[in-house]
Motif scaffolding. Structure first.
Motif, PDB file in Angstrom:
ATOM      1  N   ALA A 284       0.783  -1.297   0.061  1.00  0.00           N
ATOM      2  CA  ALA A 284       0.042  -0.038   0.115  1.00  0.00           C
ATOM      3  C   ALA A 284       0.808   1.173  -0.044  1.00  0.00           C
ATOM      4  CB  ALA A 284      -0.817  -0.222   1.128  1.00  0.00           C
ATOM      5  N   LYS A 285       1.867   1.162   0.943  1.00  0.00           N
ATOM      6  CA  LYS A 285       2.781   2.387   0.681  1.00  0.00           C
ATOM      7  C   LYS A 285       3.525   2.635  -0.660  1.00  0.00           C
ATOM      8  CE  LYS A 285       7.073   4.098   2.781  1.00  0.00           C
ATOM      9  NZ  LYS A 285       7.992   3.859   3.792  1.00  0.00           N
ATOM     10  N   ALA A 286       3.769   1.590  -1.205  1.00  0.00           N
ATOM     11  CA  ALA A 286       4.305   1.667  -2.549  1.00  0.00           C
ATOM     12  C   ALA A 286       3.549   2.108  -3.599  1.00  0.00           C
ATOM     13  CB  ALA A 286       4.900   0.331  -3.124  1.00  0.00           C
ATOM     14  N   LEU A 287       2.330   1.703  -3.493  1.00  0.00           N
ATOM     15  CA  LEU A 287       1.016   2.071  -4.399  1.00  0.00           C
ATOM     16  C   LEU A 287       0.870   3.498  -4.098  1.00  0.00           C
ATOM     17  CD1 LEU A 287      -1.067   1.946  -6.431  1.00  0.00           C
ATOM     18  CD2 LEU A 287      -2.618   0.684  -4.819  1.00  0.00           C
ATOM     19  N   ARG A 288       0.973   4.000  -3.054  1.00  0.00           N
ATOM     20  CA  ARG A 288       0.565   5.484  -2.724  1.00  0.00           C
ATOM     21  C   ARG A 288       1.686   6.358  -3.233  1.00  0.00           C
ATOM     22  NH1 ARG A 288      -2.750   7.843   0.891  1.00  0.00           N
ATOM     23  NH2 ARG A 288      -3.488   5.863   1.856  1.00  0.00           N
ATOM     24  N   GLU A 289       2.769   5.925  -3.363  1.00  0.00           N
ATOM     25  CA  GLU A 289       3.895   6.646  -3.717  1.00  0.00           C
ATOM     26  C   GLU A 289       3.861   6.682  -5.303  1.00  0.00           C
ATOM     27  OE1 GLU A 289       7.439   4.677  -2.328  1.00  0.00           O
ATOM     28  OE2 GLU A 289       7.186   5.637  -0.408  1.00  0.00           O
ATOM     29  N   ALA A 290       3.336   5.248  -5.985  1.00  0.00           N
ATOM     30  CA  ALA A 290       3.138   5.225  -7.476  1.00  0.00           C
ATOM     31  C   ALA A 290       2.030   6.184  -7.858  1.00  0.00           C
ATOM     32  CB  ALA A 290       3.072   4.038  -7.911  1.00  0.00           C
ATOM     33  N   LEU A 291       1.072   6.256  -7.144  1.00  0.00           N
ATOM     34  CA  LEU A 291      -0.147   7.079  -7.524  1.00  0.00           C
ATOM     35  C   LEU A 291       0.171   8.648  -7.459  1.00  0.00           C
ATOM     36  CD1 LEU A 291      -3.065   5.315  -5.965  1.00  0.00           C
ATOM     37  CD2 LEU A 291      -2.594   5.690  -8.288  1.00  0.00           C
TER      38      LEU A 291
END
Length: 295
Positions: A284-291
């Motif tokens: 989820a942290k990586a997804l938030r950064e990617a978004l």
């Protein structure tokens, strides 16, 4: 614990009734955040339960693709093409009435989301496509396509157990598929805890409805490059060398972008759904950064 309100809606589509859920946290739309649409295929909305719980500051939408869960097909069609799924996603987004959305899409859902952006890029601001499994972009394209076709044929001939055993062998294989892949001894369903007996059903959404269309989808790279959508192609760090991760790397290369590496594996966002575990907090942290910033 953050309170999330969930509203379930349906939208009619040719040949199907689509069911989707709107999850609103206390900050969500009031904070000016764009809607985040979580897309799988053939996985239904329940597979995103854990991941959605990490985005209570946004309005999150999940849905059941046609022929899965609460979205029954009404036309009796035996297979579904990514373009058909893409139009379903368009209908859901337009029904929300919230303008362009951000999309996280995984596996077959990532294929469908790429088709959506190619057809209706104005509806998606940022797409994070996680491990889209198309054989069309691989150097060993013919071998991979033959392997996928063999799984579908095995399902029609022998049922779920033998076909799923081949599917697991295919998705866990590291590196290019050898020319004799389909001629090798078939894996035993028992090795994977699967039934060998054929129950006679042929309505499995993975092996029947989506197997051929998803893995043989040819991305429209010209349309994807021309779209206003910011596209992030991602793969799990533990998936390196596997079919879906190899496909993701090839797609990123053809789009002229770097492959984004996410924690864990193909189901890295899972937190116990279907008995599978990834690394959902880190994912989820990586997804938030990617978004990136959605404001």
């Amino acid at each position: 614990m953050t309170q999330v309100q969930t509203e379930t809606r349906t939208v009619e589509a040719p040949g199907a009734t689509l069911t989707y859920d709107i999850h609103r946290g206390p900050a969500g739309a009031d904070a000016g955040e764009r809607v985040l649409l979580l897309v799988g295929s053939p996985m239904d909305a329940t597979g995103f339960t854990t991941l959605a719980s990490h985005f209570t500051d946004r309005t999150v939408v999940t849905y059941d693709p046609r022929s899965v869960g609460r979205s029954p097909r009404t036309d009796g069609a035996a297979q579904t093409a990514p373009e058909e799924h893409a139009e379903d996603l368009r209908r859901v987004i337009e029904a929300l009435g919230a303008g362009a959305v951000d999309v996280f899409a995984s596996s077959g859902g990532a294929i469908n989301a790429l088709a959506l952006v190619a057809l209706h890029g104005d509806l998606v601001r940022t797409l994070v496509a996680h491990e889209p499994p198309t054989a069309q972009v691989l150097p060993d394209r013919e071998e991979a396509l033959a392997a996928c076709a063999d799984i579908h044929t095995t399902y029609l001939r022998e049922g779920m157990g033998p076909a799923m055993a081949k599917f697991i062998a295919l998705t866990s294989h590291k590196g290019p598929f050898p020319a004799d892949w389909t001629e090798r001894p078939a894996p035993s369903p028992a090795d994977f805890g699967l039934p060998a007996e054929d129950d006679g059903t042929r309505d499995d959404p993975l092996l029947g409805q989506n197997m051929r269309g998803c893995t043989s989808y040819r991305p429209d790279f010209a349309a994807l490059r021309a779209a206003s959508t910011r596209i992030v192609i991602a793969a799990g760090e533990e998936s390196e060398g596997e079919f879906s991760a190899r496909s993701a790397a090839e797609i990123a290369d053809r789009l002229g972008t770097e492959l984004t590496v996410f924690p864990s594996h193909h189901g890295g966002f899972l937190g116990g759904e279907y008995g599978q575990h990834g690394a959902p907090v880190e994912f989820a942290k990586a997804l938030r950064e990617a978004l990136g910033s959605a404001r």
